[in-house]
Write a protein that holds these residues in place. Structure first.
Motif, short mmCIF file in Angstrom:
data_model
loop_
_atom_site.label_atom_id
_atom_site.label_comp_id
_atom_site.label_asym_id
_atom_site.label_seq_id
_atom_site.Cartn_x
_atom_site.Cartn_y
_atom_site.Cartn_z
N GLN A 1 44.30 25.73 34.14
CA GLN A 1 45.43 25.48 33.26
C GLN A 1 45.00 25.37 31.80
OE1 GLN A 1 47.16 22.04 35.20
NE2 GLN A 1 48.62 23.31 36.31
N LEU A 2 43.84 24.80 31.55
CA LEU A 2 43.34 24.74 30.18
C LEU A 2 43.02 26.14 29.66
CD1 LEU A 2 41.06 21.56 30.23
CD2 LEU A 2 43.32 21.83 29.16
N GLY A 3 42.49 27.00 30.54
CA GLY A 3 42.28 28.39 30.16
C GLY A 3 43.59 29.07 29.80
N TYR A 4 44.63 28.75 30.57
CA TYR A 4 45.95 29.30 30.30
C TYR A 4 46.47 28.84 28.94
CZ TYR A 4 50.55 31.09 31.77
OH TYR A 4 51.72 31.81 31.87
N VAL A 5 46.25 27.57 28.61
CA VAL A 5 46.66 27.04 27.30
C VAL A 5 45.94 27.79 26.19
CG1 VAL A 5 46.58 25.03 25.79
CG2 VAL A 5 47.26 24.76 28.18
N LEU A 6 44.62 27.99 26.34
CA LEU A 6 43.86 28.72 25.33
C LEU A 6 44.37 30.16 25.18
CD1 LEU A 6 40.22 27.49 26.16
CD2 LEU A 6 41.65 26.85 24.19
N GLY A 7 44.69 30.78 26.31
CA GLY A 7 45.23 32.14 26.26
C GLY A 7 46.57 32.19 25.56
N LEU A 8 47.41 31.19 25.81
CA LEU A 8 48.72 31.14 25.16
C LEU A 8 48.58 30.97 23.66
CD1 LEU A 8 50.59 28.95 27.78
CD2 LEU A 8 51.15 31.31 27.18
N ILE A 9 47.57 30.24 23.22
CA ILE A 9 47.40 29.99 21.79
C ILE A 9 46.72 31.17 21.09
CG2 ILE A 9 46.21 28.53 20.10
CD1 ILE A 9 46.58 26.20 22.08
N PHE A 10 45.73 31.78 21.76
CA PHE A 10 44.91 32.78 21.07
C PHE A 10 45.17 34.23 21.50
CE2 PHE A 10 42.36 28.86 20.74
CZ PHE A 10 42.24 28.79 19.35
N LEU A 11 45.81 34.43 22.67
CA LEU A 11 46.08 35.80 23.11
C LEU A 11 47.56 36.15 23.04
CD1 LEU A 11 43.79 36.33 26.26
CD2 LEU A 11 43.43 37.11 23.91
N ALA A 12 48.43 35.30 23.58
CA ALA A 12 49.85 35.62 23.64
C ALA A 12 50.47 35.91 22.27
CB ALA A 12 50.61 34.51 24.35
N PRO A 13 50.08 35.22 21.19
CA PRO A 13 50.67 35.55 19.89
C PRO A 13 50.41 36.97 19.42
CG PRO A 13 49.66 33.37 19.81
CD PRO A 13 49.24 34.01 21.11
N LEU A 14 49.41 37.63 20.01
CA LEU A 14 49.13 39.02 19.65
C LEU A 14 50.33 39.93 19.91
CD1 LEU A 14 45.45 39.40 20.92
CD2 LEU A 14 46.23 39.49 18.54
#
Length: 398
Positions: free
Chosen positions: A61-74
């Protein structure tokens, strides 16, 4: 046709695109939930104790949070089709590593990567919103969310059944195969969308803080769902641990049937989406808070002896969680289109922090008081949500 063209013309995305988005969301998001009922056998493989076992889910879940912050905004910066296909490919790689990890360190690293790249799901949902005119957005997003919710709710029983037959590593192998199918499907159905932007990646990430500080609806809905999702994660991580212990001692098949019962909550999503479109967001929020609280009251009453009360608790709680999430997404997708991917990333990323907290508390609650501790901790989440929502209503009247 590009998504931007759809936005300008106000066209409907069509059945097959919506269906492919729903399927892709469900199969992809399932990867961050497969581990919840498997933390027992995974812990045995890597010699972890019960109190620490919840950290397996927390890492994902923490990996998912990091992905949402740093990947999804792309999604607001680069061409969306290429971005999504690349991220789905990375999901496949992380599943392959998890399948054959020989030690806990590599498995945890692969789990972090899996959570990070599973954010492909949250690149797909904004596309559904971009494709759809305002008057149908709640309905279409609700349909895509049904796919996502079925993925979330079916992930646990499916992983339990597969693990019973092939071991927990078999779950990751078969998921990798399923994700190859998703990659192939999206290659044919996913439309191209080139966002209109005038910033670089660093500026995009910096803008997240400004958006969060200047968007009160996002702040409110994120706070509500962080609490509600914390309750969700606590329940579905803790209850399988309880059901594998006396007096229940459920087998893999019996546990999977229990976990399957929660999928009934996914049927709420399209209905909630239509009601949200008609302006019933406040009533749905109140209903969601009440349902989540009622679920934990049932855990308190029957968590030590009644499987049927736990089944009912799971159904009611899941329905409440889905209702609250739909209202939140309907609210944030009504904001400016050019920041939609970033708003979605903030919403999902921050409420998943609540989910990570719920998962982290699960092992402690089970080992320090069993179902009573789970119920007491769980009730704190909707109680906080009710206070926050009450303050919002008070400010409106003032």
């Amino acid at each position: 046709m590009s998504v931007s063209a759809h936005d300008e013309a106000g066209e409907d995305p069509g059945f097959w695109i919506v269906l492919s988005l729903a399927i892709a969301c469900g199969v992809t998001v399932a990867n961050i939930y497969y581990a919840q009922p498997l933390i027992g056998p995974i812990s045995e493989t890597f010699h972890l104790d019960v109190a620490a076992s919840g950290l397996i889910v927390t890492i994902i879940q923490l990996g998912y949070v990091l992905g949402l912050i740093f990947l999804a905004p792309l999604g607001d910066l680069v061409e969306n089709r290429m971005l999504i296909l690349t991220t789905v490919g990375a999901v496949i790689v992380s599943l392959a590593i998890s399948s054959f990890a020989p030690n806990v360190s590599l498995f945890i690293a692969a789990s972090l990567l899996l959570g990070l790249t599973a954010t492909a799901t949250q690149m797909l949902i904004p596309i559904a919103a971009h494709l759809t005119p305002e008057n149908k957005r709640g309905q279409v997003v609700g349909t895509v969310m049904s796919g996502l919710l079925f993925g979330i709710l079916l992930a646990r029983p499916v992983s339990t059944l597969i693990a019973g037959a092939f071991g927990w590593r078999g779950v990751y192998v078969l998921s990798a195969v399923a994700m190859i199918g998703v990659f192939t499907m999206l290659s044919f159905t996913l439309p191209r969308r080139k966002p209109q932007h005038a910033m670089n990646y660093a500026g995009l990430i910096r803008s997240l803080w400004d958006i969060l500080l200047t968007t009160p609806p996002l702040q409110r809905r994120t706070a509500y769902h962080a609490m509600i999702f914390g309750a969700f994660s606590l329940f579905w991580t803790a209850i399988p641990l309880i059901l594998q212990q006396p007096p229940f001692s459920l087998s893999h098949v019996a546990l999977s049937l229990f976990l399957l019962s929660g999928a009934a909550g996914a049927f709420v999503a399209p209905i909630a989406g239509r009601l949200a479109d008609k302006g019933y967001g406040d009533a749905l929020t109140f209903g969601a808070i009440f349902m989540v609280a009622a679920g934990f009251v049932l855990v308190w009453i029957g968590g030590g002896s009644s499987l049927w009360l736990l089944v009912l608790a799971g159904i009611i709680l899941d329905a409440g969680v889905q209702m609250n999430m739909l209202v939140g997404q309907r609210t944030i997708y009504s904001l400016a289109a050019h920041i939609r991917s970033r708003v979605n990333a903030l919403y999902l990323g921050l409420f998943f922090v609540g989910g990570a907290i719920g998962s982290a508390l699960s092992g402690f609650a089970v080992s320090h008081g069993g179902h009573v501790s789970v119920a007491l901790v769980g009730l704190c989440f909707p109680a906080i949500t009710l206070i926050l929502f009450g303050l919002e209503l008070f400010r409106r009247k003032s």
